[in-house]
Design a protein around this motif. Structure first.
Motif, short mmCIF file in Angstrom:
data_model
loop_
_atom_site.label_atom_id
_atom_site.label_comp_id
_atom_site.label_asym_id
_atom_site.label_seq_id
_atom_site.Cartn_x
_atom_site.Cartn_y
_atom_site.Cartn_z
N ALA A 180 0.84 -1.21 0.00
CA ALA A 180 0.00 0.00 0.00
C ALA A 180 0.87 1.26 0.00
N ARG A 181 1.95 1.19 0.74
CA ARG A 181 2.88 2.31 0.83
C ARG A 181 3.44 2.70 -0.54
N GLN A 182 3.64 1.69 -1.41
CA GLN A 182 4.19 1.97 -2.75
C GLN A 182 3.11 2.38 -3.74
N ARG A 183 1.85 2.38 -3.28
CA ARG A 183 0.76 2.73 -4.20
C ARG A 183 0.00 3.92 -3.60
N GLY A 184 -1.28 3.71 -3.30
CA GLY A 184 -2.10 4.83 -2.82
C GLY A 184 -2.18 4.97 -1.31
N SER A 185 -1.40 4.17 -0.59
CA SER A 185 -1.34 4.24 0.88
C SER A 185 -2.67 3.97 1.59
N ARG A 186 -3.51 3.14 0.95
CA ARG A 186 -4.76 2.75 1.62
C ARG A 186 -4.87 1.23 1.60
N LEU A 187 -5.09 0.65 2.76
CA LEU A 187 -5.19 -0.80 2.87
C LEU A 187 -6.53 -1.16 3.48
N CYS A 188 -7.28 -2.02 2.78
CA CYS A 188 -8.56 -2.48 3.32
C CYS A 188 -8.42 -3.96 3.67
N SER A 189 -8.58 -4.27 4.94
CA SER A 189 -8.50 -5.66 5.37
C SER A 189 -9.90 -6.26 5.36
N VAL A 190 -10.05 -7.36 4.63
CA VAL A 190 -11.38 -7.97 4.46
C VAL A 190 -11.47 -9.23 5.31
N ASP A 191 -12.53 -9.31 6.11
CA ASP A 191 -12.69 -10.44 7.02
C ASP A 191 -14.17 -10.73 7.25
N LYS A 192 -14.46 -11.58 8.18
CA LYS A 192 -15.85 -11.86 8.57
C LYS A 192 -15.88 -11.88 10.09
N ALA A 193 -15.37 -10.76 10.66
CA ALA A 193 -15.17 -10.69 12.10
C ALA A 193 -16.47 -10.63 12.89
#
Ligand code: IPM
Ligand code: MG
Length: 363
Positions: A180-193
């Motif tokens: 993410a740091r090398q791209r748009g700096s946004r990380l979405c973590s997908v789960d079923k919490a």
């Protein structure tokens, strides 16, 4: 440059046809950029099962262990549906991933502007789409124990286990933040919490890892919502990090947004950055042997290999610009409908020719 070894696994179905084109491209950049690559072709998947009774023969595994990088075509086909579960082509691929510790699976979904109309979504929803799905590849329900089919109280029961330890979550999380740091700096973590304990831990660890990456914005999404958002407003995503099974499903959905799954490469990396590179699409038994499969995903996989594992970005750039150019020039394989603007439908070999010509023209 020193001599580096690439193992090539053509596999099944259209695998050998598309790999042949990627090999032509590799040969050309190997010469022109003096990369010092040597290639060795090994048996894999159903083709290996047919010949020696195993989808991942020992010699193939040994060659892959020694190689600097691996380029794969595709595996599987209806012919193997009746084979014993342990010997199906898919098990060969899963075995290779786990034996080599290829835990980080990068599946970019980017749209070539000229293909916007081939997307299953409206052009304005996908124009400029560029997202990366990072799928955990050696854990989760694909490998969790116990698993099996057994008889309990006279009834057959099938079961699998979705399991992650915190180290596995942490290491894929770290990769996600770094990408993410090398791209748009946004990380979405997908789960079923909201339902699964394994996801509860996943989320907790992601939040913890985030402390080391204050420059990256972390968000969380339930997997059902993520599936919906991918077809509702896919451009909201930069990098998605998720578990093995969720990533398998979401990456197919994301692939279709780009016009054709025939365009998308992928990389599966170990902790040192060694990798297995393969197109996202499968073995396409319906068109096998006709010489019409789109080789671009495999050619782009070769270019990802040059970029990520072999650190040959100039050669990778040359291949990627050549692919953009043939798309812009209107070359299409049968997986993408040629429209009314003078696009030409070409076969597998002609697409390879076009890419080679564009590489030469750009050199
Ligand atoms: C993929 C494929 C594989 C998977 C199969 C062929 C085992 O669907 O690479 O996405 O499920 O991981
Ligand atoms: Mg899949």
């Amino acid at each position: 440059m020193s001599n580096r070894k690439i193992v090539v696994l053509p596999g099944d179905g259209i695998g050998p046809e598309i790999i042949a084109q990627a090999q032509r491209v590799l040969d050309v950049v190997n010469d022109s950029f003096k990369l010092g690559l040597s290639t060795q072709v090994c048996m894999f998947g159903g083709a290996a099962y047919d010949k020696v009774g195993s989808p991942l023969p020992d010699e193939t595994l040994a060659a892959c262990r020694e190689a600097d990088a691996i380029l794969m075509g595709s595996i599987g086909g209806p012919k193997y549906d009746a084979a014993p579960r342990e010997l199906r082509p898919e098990r060969g691929l899963l075995g290779l991933r786990s034996q080599l510790g290829l835990f980080a699976n990068l599946r970019p979904a980017m749209l070539y502007p000229e293909l916007a109309e081939s997307s299953s979504l409206k052009t304005e929803l996908v124009a400029g789409l560029d997202l990366m799905i990072l799928r955990e590849l050696t854990g989760g329900i694909y490998f969790g124990q116990p698993r099996g089919i057994e008889t309990r109280d006279g009834k057959r029961v099938g079961f699998n286990t979705m399991v992650y330890n915190e180290d596995e979550i942490r290491r894929i999380g770290q990769r996600g933040f770094e990408i993410a740091r090398q791209r748009g700096s946004r990380l979405c973590s997908v789960d079923k919490a909201n339902v699964l304990e394994v996801s509860e831990l996943w989320r907790e660890v992601m939040i913890d890892v985030a402390k080391d990456y204050p420059d990256v914005e972390l968000s969380h999404m339930y997997v059902d919502n993520a599936a919906m958002q991918l077809v509702r407003a896919p451009k909201q995503f930069d990098v998605i990090v998720t578990s093995n099974l969720f990533g398998d499903i979401l990456s197919d959905a994301a692939a279709m947004l780009t016009g054709s799954i025939g365009m998308l490469p992928s990389a599966s990396l170990d902790e040192q950055g060694k990798g297995l590179y393969e197109p996202v699409h499968g073995s396409a038994p319906d068109i096998t042997g006709q010489g019409i499969a789109n080789p671009l995903a495999t050619i782009l996989s070769a270019s990802m290999m040059l970029r990520y594992t072999l650190k040959e970005s100039a050669a990778a750039d040359a291949i990627e610009s050549a692919v953009s150019r043939v798309i812009a020039d209107g070359y299409r394989c049968a997986d993408i409908a040629a429209g009314v603007r003078g696009e030409k439908t070409v076969n597998t070999n002609e697409m390879g020719d076009a890419v080679l010509a564009a590489i030469h023209a750009g050199a």
